[in-house]
Design a protein around this motif. Structure first.
Motif, PDB file in Angstrom:
ATOM      1  N   TYR A  24     -55.416  53.259  22.372  1.00 21.12           N
ATOM      2  CA  TYR A  24     -56.132  52.302  21.521  1.00 21.12           C
ATOM      3  C   TYR A  24     -55.702  50.931  21.989  1.00 21.12           C
ATOM      4  O   TYR A  24     -54.563  50.523  21.763  1.00 21.12           O
ATOM      5  CB  TYR A  24     -55.741  52.482  20.054  1.00 21.12           C
ATOM      6  N   ASN A  49     -45.154  61.568  11.456  1.00 20.78           N
ATOM      7  CA  ASN A  49     -46.305  60.694  11.227  1.00 20.78           C
ATOM      8  C   ASN A  49     -46.475  59.766  12.414  1.00 20.78           C
ATOM      9  O   ASN A  49     -45.509  59.194  12.903  1.00 20.78           O
ATOM     10  CB  ASN A  49     -46.093  59.826   9.977  1.00 20.78           C
ATOM     11  N   GLY A  50     -47.698  59.665  12.868  1.00 19.38           N
ATOM     12  CA  GLY A  50     -47.972  58.748  13.968  1.00 19.38           C
ATOM     13  C   GLY A  50     -47.679  59.326  15.337  1.00 19.38           C
ATOM     14  O   GLY A  50     -47.800  58.626  16.342  1.00 19.38           O
ATOM     15  N   GLY A  52     -49.416  61.419  16.911  1.00 18.65           N
ATOM     16  CA  GLY A  52     -50.668  61.524  17.667  1.00 18.65           C
ATOM     17  C   GLY A  52     -51.396  62.839  17.452  1.00 18.65           C
ATOM     18  O   GLY A  52     -52.310  63.177  18.201  1.00 18.65           O
ATOM     19  N   LYS A  53     -51.038  63.585  16.414  1.00 23.09           N
ATOM     20  CA  LYS A  53     -51.658  64.902  16.177  1.00 23.09           C
ATOM     21  C   LYS A  53     -53.149  64.768  15.869  1.00 23.09           C
ATOM     22  O   LYS A  53     -53.991  65.467  16.442  1.00 23.09           O
ATOM     23  CB  LYS A  53     -50.940  65.628  15.018  1.00 23.09           C
ATOM     24  N   THR A  54     -53.459  63.866  14.944  1.00 16.99           N
ATOM     25  CA  THR A  54     -54.868  63.661  14.599  1.00 16.99           C
ATOM     26  C   THR A  54     -55.655  63.181  15.814  1.00 16.99           C
ATOM     27  O   THR A  54     -56.765  63.659  16.083  1.00 16.99           O
ATOM     28  CB  THR A  54     -54.991  62.640  13.445  1.00 16.99           C
ATOM     29  N   THR A  55     -55.050  62.275  16.550  1.00 15.82           N
ATOM     30  CA  THR A  55     -55.716  61.766  17.747  1.00 15.82           C
ATOM     31  C   THR A  55     -55.993  62.903  18.732  1.00 15.82           C
ATOM     32  O   THR A  55     -57.067  62.959  19.338  1.00 15.82           O
ATOM     33  CB  THR A  55     -54.849  60.681  18.407  1.00 15.82           C
ATOM     34  N   GLU A  95     -59.110  65.236   9.131  1.00 13.72           N
ATOM     35  CA  GLU A  95     -58.084  64.677   8.253  1.00 13.72           C
ATOM     36  C   GLU A  95     -58.749  63.897   7.125  1.00 13.72           C
ATOM     37  O   GLU A  95     -59.717  63.172   7.361  1.00 13.72           O
ATOM     38  CB  GLU A  95     -57.176  63.745   9.069  1.00 13.72           C
ATOM     39  N   GLN A 205     -48.817  68.419   7.601  1.00 10.52           N
ATOM     40  CA  GLN A 205     -47.569  67.802   7.156  1.00 10.52           C
ATOM     41  C   GLN A 205     -46.544  68.866   6.819  1.00 10.52           C
ATOM     42  O   GLN A 205     -45.357  68.702   7.022  1.00 10.52           O
ATOM     43  CB  GLN A 205     -47.815  66.990   5.874  1.00 10.52           C
TER      44      GLN A 205
HETATM   45  N1  LIG Z   1     -58.293  53.836  15.375  1.00  9.18           N
HETATM   46  C1  LIG Z   1     -57.038  53.500  15.733  1.00  9.18           C
HETATM   47  N2  LIG Z   1     -56.785  52.283  16.233  1.00  9.18           N
HETATM   48  C2  LIG Z   1     -55.539  51.943  16.624  1.00  9.18           C
HETATM   49  N3  LIG Z   1     -54.472  52.746  16.535  1.00  9.18           N
HETATM   50  C3  LIG Z   1     -54.665  53.969  16.027  1.00  9.18           C
HETATM   51  C4  LIG Z   1     -55.954  54.414  15.601  1.00  9.18           C
HETATM   52  N4  LIG Z   1     -55.845  55.685  15.139  1.00  9.18           N
HETATM   53  C5  LIG Z   1     -54.545  55.999  15.288  1.00  9.18           C
HETATM   54  N5  LIG Z   1     -53.834  54.992  15.808  1.00  9.18           N
HETATM   55  C6  LIG Z   1     -52.410  55.001  16.109  1.00  9.18           C
HETATM   56  O1  LIG Z   1     -52.174  56.106  16.946  1.00  9.18           O
HETATM   57  C7  LIG Z   1     -50.960  56.712  16.616  1.00  9.18           C
HETATM   58  C8  LIG Z   1     -51.180  58.196  16.348  1.00  9.18           C
HETATM   59  O2  LIG Z   1     -51.966  58.341  15.175  1.00  9.18           O
HETATM   60  P1  LIG Z   1     -52.400  59.756  14.636  1.00  9.18           P
HETATM   61  O3  LIG Z   1     -53.260  59.528  13.460  1.00  9.18           O
HETATM   62  O4  LIG Z   1     -52.941  60.554  15.740  1.00  9.18           O
HETATM   63  O5  LIG Z   1     -51.005  60.362  14.177  1.00  9.18           O
HETATM   64  P2  LIG Z   1     -50.698  61.685  13.374  1.00  9.18           P
HETATM   65  O6  LIG Z   1     -49.698  62.428  14.170  1.00  9.18           O
HETATM   66  O7  LIG Z   1     -51.932  62.393  13.012  1.00  9.18           O
HETATM   67  O8  LIG Z   1     -50.016  61.105  12.082  1.00  9.18           O
HETATM   68  P3  LIG Z   1     -50.020  61.660  10.575  1.00  9.18           P
HETATM   69  O9  LIG Z   1     -49.050  62.769  10.527  1.00  9.18           O
HETATM   70  O10 LIG Z   1     -49.589  60.486   9.765  1.00  9.18           O
HETATM   71  O11 LIG Z   1     -51.430  62.084  10.259  1.00  9.18           O
HETATM   72  C9  LIG Z   1     -50.393  55.959  15.432  1.00  9.18           C
HETATM   73  O12 LIG Z   1     -49.441  55.063  15.903  1.00  9.18           O
HETATM   74  C10 LIG Z   1     -51.572  55.231  14.888  1.00  9.18           C
HETATM   75  O13 LIG Z   1     -51.172  54.024  14.301  1.00  9.18           O
END
Ligand SMILES: Nc1ncnc2c1ncn2[C@@H]1O[C@H](COP(=O)(O)OP(=O)(O)OP(=O)(O)O)[C@@H](O)[C@H]1O
Ligand SMILES: [Mg+2]
Lengths: 248, 289
Positions: A24, A49-50, A52-55, A95, A205
């Motif tokens: 990003y 958290n953060g 990158g799992k959702t990504t 999510e 989670q």
């Molecule tokens: N649209 C976006 N623009 C900029 N940064 C983003 C965006 N989406 C996610 N991020 C960043 O990418 C990183 C990974 O985010 P992601 O949502 O994939 O984490 P996660 O492992 O799913 O977290 P969680 O357990 O909180 O759901 C985080 O640092 C987040 O701030």
């Protein structure tokens, strides 16, 4: 040492992710992720958290620009437009539920079956199946999704993903903010699906529950896979316990 | 005075409904206020009058106007709006005002600044309702509006395409994950939205026997009032709001017309209603985030 090194996928792989990179702006959120999910396997990815799992899941679904490879049945789907993934019978629970709030329960499920082949008969069979799993949805079929409780909305999000009669089910974070009974019910549904041969990739989670339900797990830290192994071994791995399981 | 006002009010409301529906469909999917949609209204009228002079047929004129405007809508969304959408809602809004202004200048350059007559005869007879004359063209406007609006209501609520539209309007990303081709939905959306505006433009210019470059100005502003009242992006609410504004305007102008010019009445109504119901009158449930 458990969790170290490669743990080969037992069966023929259904989903293979290699060298997946997402950024990003200047922030590299996925930095060369690789993982594989075998046919019929239940795999979970745990991480803070953060991490990158959702990504990762969004990249697999084609919802964020990514580089690398995402192969399903050996075919690289990364360049495909997002809507074509439903043709491969991939069901996705995003999510935050993200039900279609101004559509009824029935219409939400219908949308989930948008690419389901087989016309009305097939649609009705899937509806019966999902209503069988979640009788509360059946009772509320003509209600707007917006009017459902959080738990019911999560059931709807799961039901909607099941409408395509998925071969692969991708589930992001269903336990957030839900009562434990509802979480248990949903995990039971995933377990049943798994036993019926559906391949599952799940992020949650609740790492304890996720690892208890899964065959295999991956640990993700700031955009990389740092560990992988049979779920049972990861559950007993001191590093994993300390980082992800202790607070539970 | 009551019956003539009623007929005029319904006629105006029908026109507004055609235009506002197009705008509302576009807003529903892309969440942008597409001011340039009113440019399609004028474009429809110019293409219509040109084709009418060549063919002498009002309905070929109507179809041609709609087709050309639909193409404009499709091109605008694919090559203009979609690429700048990521920059938030304000930039597309300003860009659409720019497009609208540019279109008006283009019409002035191509067709000249003066009023062009549009003396088409429609096949419907002038009739009398309760002793009051209703012109054939008014009947045609109401008829076309009813057909289009009922058709839209049916498609949105009862077809696979309508489901795809509504799901995309709610959450385009998730809709895509369900297998809905949001790009295609967006394309159809603009085709339809611009065609509807053009149909309204052709009918209005036949009704007033006039086509001119700035004829889209007032509708452009008024449509914004109507779609806000209708609960942004809610097509059925938009239709209801259109009829309401058409009727209120006409009745206020007829009975207390000395107070306000007709075109400001829509805005006074908007302000009053929004003071009472800030979410619009026809908002159903939550408007998606
Ligand atoms: N649209 C976006 N623009 C900029 N940064 C983003 C965006 N989406 C996610 N991020 C960043 O990418 C990183 C990974 O985010 P992601 O949502 O994939 O984490 P996660 O492992 O799913 O977290 P969680 O357990 O909180 O759901 C985080 O640092 C987040 O701030
Ligand atoms: Mg997440």
């Amino acid at each position: 040492m458990p969790g170290k090194g490669r743990c080969p996928v037992a069966t023929e792989p259904l989903l293979v992710v290699s060298d997946l990179r997402v950024s990003y702006g200047r922030a590299q959120v996925l930095d060369g992720v690789r993982l594989a999910v075998g046919k019929g396997e239940f795999v979970t990815v745990v991480g803070a958290n953060g991490a990158g799992k959702t990504t990762l899941l969004r990249a697999i679904m084609g919802l964020v620009p990514a580089r690398g490879r995402v192969q399903v049945h050996g075919q690289d789907i990364l360049p495909w437009p997002p809507h074509r993934r439903a043709e491969l019978r991939i069901g996705y629970v995003p999510e935050g539920r993200r039900v279609f709030a101004d559509l009824t329960v029935f219409e939400n499920l219908q949308a989930g079956a948008y690419r389901l082949p087989g016309g009305r008969t097939a649609l009705q069979a899937r509806l019966d199946f999902v209503y069988g799993l979640f009788p509360r949805l059946a009772e509320r079929r003509h209600q707007l999704a917006a009017s459902l409780s959080g738990g019911e909305q999560q059931m709807l999000a799961v039901g909607r993903a099941l409408m395509i009669d998925p071969v692969l089910l991708i589930i992001d974070e269903i336990s957030m903010g839900l009562a434990p009974v509802v979480v248990d019910q949903l995990f039971r549904v995933f377990g049943d699906m798994h036993r019926q041969g559906v391949t599952i990739l799940l992020v949650d989670q609740n790492a304890q529950k996720a690892l208890a339900a899964a065959d295999r797990g991956y640990v993700m830290e700031t955009g990389r896979i740092t560990m992988e192994g049979p779920a049972g071994e990861l559950r007993n791995n001191p590093a994993v316990v300390e980082a992800y399981l202790q607070s539970l | 005075m009551f019956i003539p006002s009623l007929v005029n009010g319904i006629t105006m409301g029908s026109i507004y409904a055609l235009m506002a529906l197009g705008l509302s469909l576009v807003y529903g999917i892309l969440r942008i206020l597409d001011v340039a949609n009113a440019g399609a209204y004028t474009l429809g009228a110019y293409v219509g009058v040109t084709v009418f002079r060549l063919t002498g047929s009002w309905w070929i004129a109507l179809v041609a106007g709609a087709a050309v405007a639909a193409s404009l809508g499709f091109i605008l969304q694919r090559f203009f709006y979609v690429p700048i959408l990521a920059s938030g809602p304000i930039i597309p809004l300003i860009a659409s005002i720019g497009v609208f202004t540019a279109l008006e200048e283009a019409y002035r350059l191509i067709f000249g600044p003066y009023i062009i007559e549009f003396p088409a005869r429609v096949p419907l007879p002038d009739i009398h309702v309760a002793g009051v004359p209703v012109r054939g063209v008014q009947l045609l406007i109401i008829l076309v509006a009813v057909v289009v609006l009922v058709g839209t209501w049916y498609v949105l609520g009862h077809t696979r395409m309508g489901l795809a539209w509504r799901a995309t309007a709610q959450d385009a990303e998730v809709a895509q994950a369900m297998g809905i081709d949001a790009r295609r939905v967006t394309g159809w959306n603009f085709l339809l939205g611009y065609a509807l505006a053009a149909v309204a433009g052709v009918l209005v210019s036949i009704n007033y026997d006039a086509v001119y470059p700035t004829m889209g100005d007032m509708p452009a502003y008024k449509m914004l009032a109507i779609i806000v009242l209708g609960g942004l992006g809610n097509p059925l609410g938009t239709i209801a709001a259109s009829l309401l504004i058409g009727l209120v305007e006409t009745f206020v102008a007829a009975y207390v017309g000395f107070l306000l010019p007709r075109d400001s009445i829509a805005f006074v109504a908007l302000i009053i209603i929004l003071l009472v119901r800030p979410q619009g009158i026809f908002t159903r449930g939550a408007v998606a985030k």
